[in-house]
Design a protein around this motif. Structure first.
Motif, short mmCIF file in Angstrom:
data_model
loop_
_atom_site.label_atom_id
_atom_site.label_comp_id
_atom_site.label_asym_id
_atom_site.label_seq_id
_atom_site.Cartn_x
_atom_site.Cartn_y
_atom_site.Cartn_z
N SER A 17 0.96 -1.19 0.08
CA SER A 17 -0.08 0.14 0.02
C SER A 17 1.12 1.23 0.06
O SER A 17 1.96 1.20 0.14
CB SER A 17 -0.90 -0.16 1.43
N HIS A 18 0.21 2.34 -0.33
CA HIS A 18 1.03 3.54 -0.37
C HIS A 18 1.76 4.14 0.75
O HIS A 18 3.03 4.37 0.61
CB HIS A 18 -0.01 4.71 -0.91
N ASP A 19 1.29 4.12 1.82
CA ASP A 19 1.79 4.76 2.82
C ASP A 19 2.58 3.62 3.94
O ASP A 19 2.41 3.56 4.91
CB ASP A 19 1.22 5.82 3.84
N LEU A 20 3.66 2.91 3.44
CA LEU A 20 4.52 2.06 3.95
C LEU A 20 5.52 2.61 4.65
O LEU A 20 6.22 3.65 4.33
CB LEU A 20 5.11 1.05 2.84
N LYS A 21 5.85 2.37 5.89
CA LYS A 21 6.70 2.60 6.89
C LYS A 21 7.77 1.55 7.10
O LYS A 21 7.31 0.55 7.41
CB LYS A 21 6.28 3.16 7.96
N ILE A 22 8.86 1.81 7.73
CA ILE A 22 9.80 0.78 8.43
C ILE A 22 9.88 1.36 9.66
O ILE A 22 10.18 2.53 9.88
CB ILE A 22 11.23 0.54 7.54
N ARG A 23 9.81 0.47 10.69
CA ARG A 23 9.82 0.88 12.21
C ARG A 23 10.77 -0.04 12.79
O ARG A 23 11.02 -1.20 12.45
CB ARG A 23 8.64 0.63 12.97
N VAL A 24 12.03 0.55 13.09
CA VAL A 24 13.22 0.12 13.74
C VAL A 24 13.12 0.33 15.20
O VAL A 24 13.14 1.47 15.59
CB VAL A 24 14.57 0.26 13.07
N ASN A 25 13.22 -0.79 16.13
CA ASN A 25 13.58 -0.28 17.53
C ASN A 25 15.08 -0.72 17.72
O ASN A 25 15.28 -1.84 17.43
CB ASN A 25 12.84 -1.17 18.37
N THR A 26 15.53 0.12 18.62
CA THR A 26 17.06 -0.25 18.80
C THR A 26 17.34 0.16 20.24
O THR A 26 16.81 1.22 20.49
CB THR A 26 18.02 0.38 17.79
N LYS A 27 18.36 -0.51 20.61
CA LYS A 27 18.99 0.00 22.00
C LYS A 27 20.22 0.68 21.94
O LYS A 27 21.09 1.05 22.90
CB LYS A 27 19.14 -1.12 22.91
N GLY A 28 20.50 1.38 20.81
CA GLY A 28 21.40 1.93 20.60
C GLY A 28 22.68 1.63 19.85
O GLY A 28 23.01 0.40 19.55
N HIS A 29 23.59 2.53 19.24
CA HIS A 29 23.64 4.11 19.55
C HIS A 29 22.96 4.97 18.55
O HIS A 29 22.43 5.70 18.75
CB HIS A 29 24.80 4.67 20.42
N VAL A 30 23.72 4.46 17.43
CA VAL A 30 23.22 5.07 16.15
C VAL A 30 22.59 4.16 15.19
O VAL A 30 22.88 2.96 15.08
CB VAL A 30 24.41 6.07 15.41
N LEU A 31 21.89 4.72 14.24
CA LEU A 31 21.18 3.79 13.27
C LEU A 31 21.22 4.39 11.75
O LEU A 31 20.50 5.55 11.90
CB LEU A 31 19.70 3.32 13.73
N HIS A 32 21.39 3.54 10.94
CA HIS A 32 21.52 4.17 9.48
C HIS A 32 20.58 2.91 8.94
O HIS A 32 20.99 1.92 8.84
CB HIS A 32 22.93 4.31 8.95
N VAL A 33 19.56 3.58 7.94
CA VAL A 33 18.91 2.60 7.57
C VAL A 33 18.65 2.65 5.85
O VAL A 33 18.82 3.85 5.34
CB VAL A 33 17.03 2.94 7.91
N PHE A 34 18.91 1.50 5.24
CA PHE A 34 18.92 1.42 3.85
C PHE A 34 17.81 0.46 3.30
O PHE A 34 17.78 -0.62 3.98
CB PHE A 34 20.31 1.14 3.13
N VAL A 35 17.13 0.94 2.26
CA VAL A 35 16.34 -0.09 1.63
C VAL A 35 16.51 -0.17 -0.04
O VAL A 35 16.91 1.01 -0.68
CB VAL A 35 15.05 0.23 1.88
N ASN A 36 16.98 -1.29 -0.41
CA ASN A 36 17.35 -1.56 -1.78
C ASN A 36 18.58 -0.39 -2.08
O ASN A 36 18.44 0.02 -3.36
CB ASN A 36 16.29 -1.34 -2.60
N GLY A 37 19.41 -0.55 -1.20
CA GLY A 37 20.68 0.42 -1.43
C GLY A 37 20.74 1.89 -1.33
O GLY A 37 21.60 2.52 -1.31
N ALA A 38 19.33 2.26 -0.98
CA ALA A 38 19.05 3.74 -0.99
C ALA A 38 19.02 4.08 0.79
O ALA A 38 18.22 3.41 1.34
CB ALA A 38 17.64 4.25 -1.39
#
Ligand SMILES: *[C@@H]1O[C@H](CO)[C@@H](O)[C@H](O)[C@H]1NC(C)=O
Length: 835
Positions: A491-512
């Motif tokens: 559907s149109h408004d798809l989100k990714i939700r990541v829970n982390t206990k730290g400390h920094v996070l970089h998120v990539f989907v299909n290389g972007a």
């Protein structure tokens, strides 16, 4: 007699010489003090952690400590850097513990060895190797045989190493005390009965070594005899050991505080540190250690916390670069001299107190017809006027006066006669650096859909980052999601939700790159959420989790989870949330950046093709490289990394630490004024709000080479602009002082400088603060010309502050003061650093 006799004589002579060379020093204690060869001692000690400077810096740091009146240098031993992999040891370079202890010995000072091996120390993982955590069934710092075996193995290694080099006082060496465990009493309650048994085990282990010098346990009120329990804190005057047969010892007098990313710069005044020390001795203390005396630098990935900065300056008496932090260094030096001059009376005498009310007390020590008096006013704002033994005294609020003859005040902790030095960063001679660049290979592979090279672990769950043994800050969590036609997740408004206990996070989907998020100090758990688009078929999701030092304090700190804990795809369907939890997907783990793994920063590495044109700034995961000349002169070198974001930097292959210039200290909480009076807290008297927490990064001389060929390599994690980076030096720009009548005003620039200008000099009742002094309503008319004559063009000068020297003031005050504002200038020199 004949021949036999002379051989015997020769043998005896040899034995005598040997026994002189290795004469045992008897270190013991009683209820008053540490005793050395039977004599009770007042001991001033200072912490210098050997890995937080370089071996080349040690002699000068220890010399300046000695000059500052220290008798002892104290250090922890840092297990994780000595045993990076099980059974593989490293004692090279600035990890050369034996060399460090011998450097102390060469200056004729004593040493205190706090083996721990838990050290806290704002050090990564409290000094424990992370591989230790990955041993099945281990439990840290409790009655657990697996842990105890490992702890014993390392402790034994250190004790044997010291013994082999004859470094214990009982062998004629400098080590007078050793410590087992560290501040365990603070958290012991959480470990129940096992914790109590562990303390007993620690004490027995220590005793079993028979090193011939006493063992200490700090913050451990149940420390078993004969181990001495000791105090750590900003103040320890009201603290008592757990037996009348043990001396009152202060192992950590915090001279300032550490910095964390996003925080301001802490400052503890010289007056308050001196007050705390004065009170401690007034109330019977005899051993006192400054934590830190030289804080130094958390090179590489050694800082803990998490979120402890690379600088560990600590506002210590010697600053990060090893220069005198004035007036703290000088004000304490004078205090040490005064207390040392009355050592016998303080350690041998009987004492009695007089309470004047309002927190004003007098303490009189008497021995063999001699008396020493302390007049202590612990009121946070009210000066005290008292009649003591028929004489009137004014004791400023929050201060202690010391009267070595119970009549003359020779020192008051609130009256600073030592100079203030104002350090400055000099980048006048800096020039534009010529940069090369290269994107991080793992990132490129991901863009090309070849993300799965060099996978270390595959598991159907999300793992704690410690699984990778902390060989890098970074761990890649990679999975794929198959999307079929008609999948509601499309559907149109798809989100990714990541829970982390730290400390920094970089998120990539299909290389972007989808987005990044950072924790804040003290709150490491967070949820990242961002819009994404998936395509039909296979989609690659890569999460790069980064640590900023592992925790080092608290019960069970070793088990605190770091890294990603949950990943969901969330879409909205007619107003309700459709969630696809991919936490239990098959996840592939890659450790570190490719550039780290192939040591892109190593000077011998030349296989890579760096791009020389079209430099890309403000891009995530970029490597940059340049060369620079070593600045002339002998001032300390720093990198001004303004313009960069977050990452690590290497000079000639040496990791100078994590940088995070983009992280500004909060706008609020700093104070333009600082009142030394009242109980110190680490958030009192802070500065630097709204600026990068740390902008300048120390490059010790031994990391540098002569001439043109220094290589600087930077891994920029977040995105930044290297063009603003500068090579700079640190020096004293201004020196000023405001000394009381009857004392000596000493003014000094650095060894390579002269006093080039006297901006202000007034003897009388000058007002204002260092750098902006103003004349009071009266003064001696000749002061400026006298001061100029005595000081201009010299590296240092010394002036007796009295009317005879400086002329009559006509002020009619109990004490005139001489105030001077001066400038320091580095003498023109082509002298280069020595290597
Ligand atoms: C971590 O260290 C342990 C013990 O040295 C080793 O067996 C394991 O393979 C290491 N893990 C990784 C991911 O390298």
């Amino acid at each position: 007699m004949g021949k036999m006799g002379s051989i015997t004589t020769l043998l005896l002579l040899c034995l005598a010489l040997i026994s002189i060379a290795i004469e045992a020093i008897d270190v013991s204690y009683d209820g008053r003090a540490i005793t050395i060869d039977g004599k009770r001692k007042i001991l001033f000690s200072g912490s210098i952690h050997y890995p937080r400077s370089t071996a080349e810096m040690w002699p000068s740091l220890i010399e300046k400590s000695k000059e500052g009146g220290l008798d002892v240098i104290e250090t922890y031993v840092f297990w994780n850097v000595h045993e990076p992999h099980p059974g593989q040891y490293d004692f090279s370079g600035n990890l050369d513990l034996v060399r460090f202890i011998k450097t102390i010995q060469n200056q004729g000072l004593h040493a205190v060895l706090r083996i721990g091996p838990y050290v806290c120390a704002e050090w990564n993982y409290g000094g424990f190797p992370v591989w230790l955590h990955n041993i099945p069934n281990i439990e840290f710092r409790t009655n657990n045989a697996i842990f105890e075996d490992e702890m014993k193995k390392f402790t034994t290694l250190i004790v044997d190493m010291m013994r082999h080099e004859k470094l214990f006082a009982s062998q004629g060496g400098p080590i007078i005390l050793a410590q087992i465990e560290n501040e365990y009493g603070n958290i012991m309650g959480s470990y129940g009965q096992n914790g109590k048994e562990y303390v007993q085990w620690c004490a027995q282990l220590a005793q079993s070594y028979q090193i011939g010098v006493p063992w200490i346990m700090c913050q451990q009120s149940d420390a078993p005899d004969p181990l001495i329990n000791t105090c750590n804190g900003f103040y320890c005057d009201q603290w008592h050991p757990n037996s009348n047969n043990k001396p009152k010892m202060w192992t950590e007098d915090w001279t300032g505080w550490f910095m964390h990313w996003g925080g301001p710069t802490p400052h503890r005044t010289a007056e308050d540190v001196a007050f705390a020390v004065g009170r401690f001795f007034q109330y019977g203390g005899t051993f006192q250690n400054y934590y830190m005396y030289h804080g130094g630098t958390n090179f590489g990935r050694t800082s803990g916390g998490p979120y402890i900065t690379t600088s560990y300056d600590y506002d210590a008496p010697l600053n990060e670069y090893g220069d005198l932090n004035q007036p703290k260094w000088g004000h304490l030096k004078r205090l040490h001299e005064v207390l040392k001059s009355v050592e016998t009376t303080l350690t041998m005498g009987s004492s009695r107190n007089i309470d004047y009310g309002n927190q004003m007390t007098a303490t009189i020590f008497s021995y063999a017809g001699q008396s020493v008096c302390f007049l202590g006013n612990a009121h946070p704002s009210m000066d005290a006027n008292i009649n003591f033994q028929n004489t009137q005294y004014t004791i400023p609020a929050w201060s202690v006066s010391i009267l070595p003859d119970c009549y003359t005040e020779v020192y008051n902790t609130a009256k600073v006669n030592a100079q203030t030095s104002i350090m400055t960063i000099n980048n006048e001679n800096s020039y534009a650096l010529d940069w090369q660049w290269m994107p991080e290979t793992h990132l490129e592979q991901m863009k090309d859909g070849k993300v799965l090279g060099s996978v270390a672990i595959t598991a159907p769950r999300l793992l704690d980052q410690k699984v990778a043994n902390d060989t890098s800050d970074y761990l890649w969590y990679i999975t794929s999601v198959d999307v079929k036609q008609g999948d509601p997740i499309l559907s149109h408004d798809l989100k990714i939700r990541v829970n982390t206990k730290g400390h920094v996070l970089h998120v990539f989907v299909n290389g972007a790159h989808i987005g990044s998020q950072y924790a804040t100090y003290g709150k490491y758990t967070f949820t990242f959420e961002a819009d994404i688009k998936l395509k039909l078929g296979k989609n690659e999701i890569s999460l790069v989790s980064g640590t900023v030092g592992l925790p080092n304090y608290g019960a069970y700190f070793d088990n605190i989870h770091v890294g990603v804990t949950g990943v969901q795809l969330v879409s909205q369907n007619d107003g309700s949330e459709v969630t696809k939890d991919i936490s239990t997907n098959v996840w592939h783990y890659k450790v570190g950046m490719h550039g780290e793994n192939v040591k892109l920063y190593s000077p011998s590495r030349s296989t890579e093709e760096w791009f020389t044109n079209g430099l890309q700034a403000h891009k995530i995961f970029m490597w940059y490289k340049t060369t620079f000349r070593t600045p002339v002169g002998t001032d300390s070198v720093v990198l001004d990394l303004k313009g960069l974001g977050k990452g690590q930097a290497w000079v000639n292959g040496n990791n100078i630490g994590r940088y995070w210039v983009s992280y500004l200290a909060g706008e609020d909480g700093c104070s333009s004024t600082c009142d030394y009076r009242g109980t110190y807290r680490s958030n009192k008297c802070t500065t630097n709000c709204g600026n990068p927490t740390q902008r300048w990064y120390h490059v010790p001389d031994s990391f540098l080479r002569d001439g043109l060929d220094n290589t600087l390599v930077v891994f920029e994690e977040q995105g930044g602009n290297p063009f603003q980076v500068k090579i700079a030096t640190v020096t004293i720009a201004k020196a000023c002082a405001k000394a009381y009548e009857g004392h000596e005003l000493e003014l000094a620039c650095k060894e390579n400088q002269v006093i080039s200008e006297i901006k202000f000099a007034s003897f009388g009742v000058p007002e204002g603060e260092c750098g902006s002094f103003k004349k009071g309503h009266c003064e001696s008319s000749d002061t400026l010309s006298i001061v100029k004559r005595l000081c201009l063009g010299k590296q240092q000068c010394s002036i007796h502050v009295n009317e005879k020297m400086l002329g009559p003031t006509g002020c009619r005050v109990p004490e005139n003061r001489l105030a001077i504002d001066a400038l320091c200038q580095t003498t023109v020199s082509n002298e280069r650093r020595k290597y």
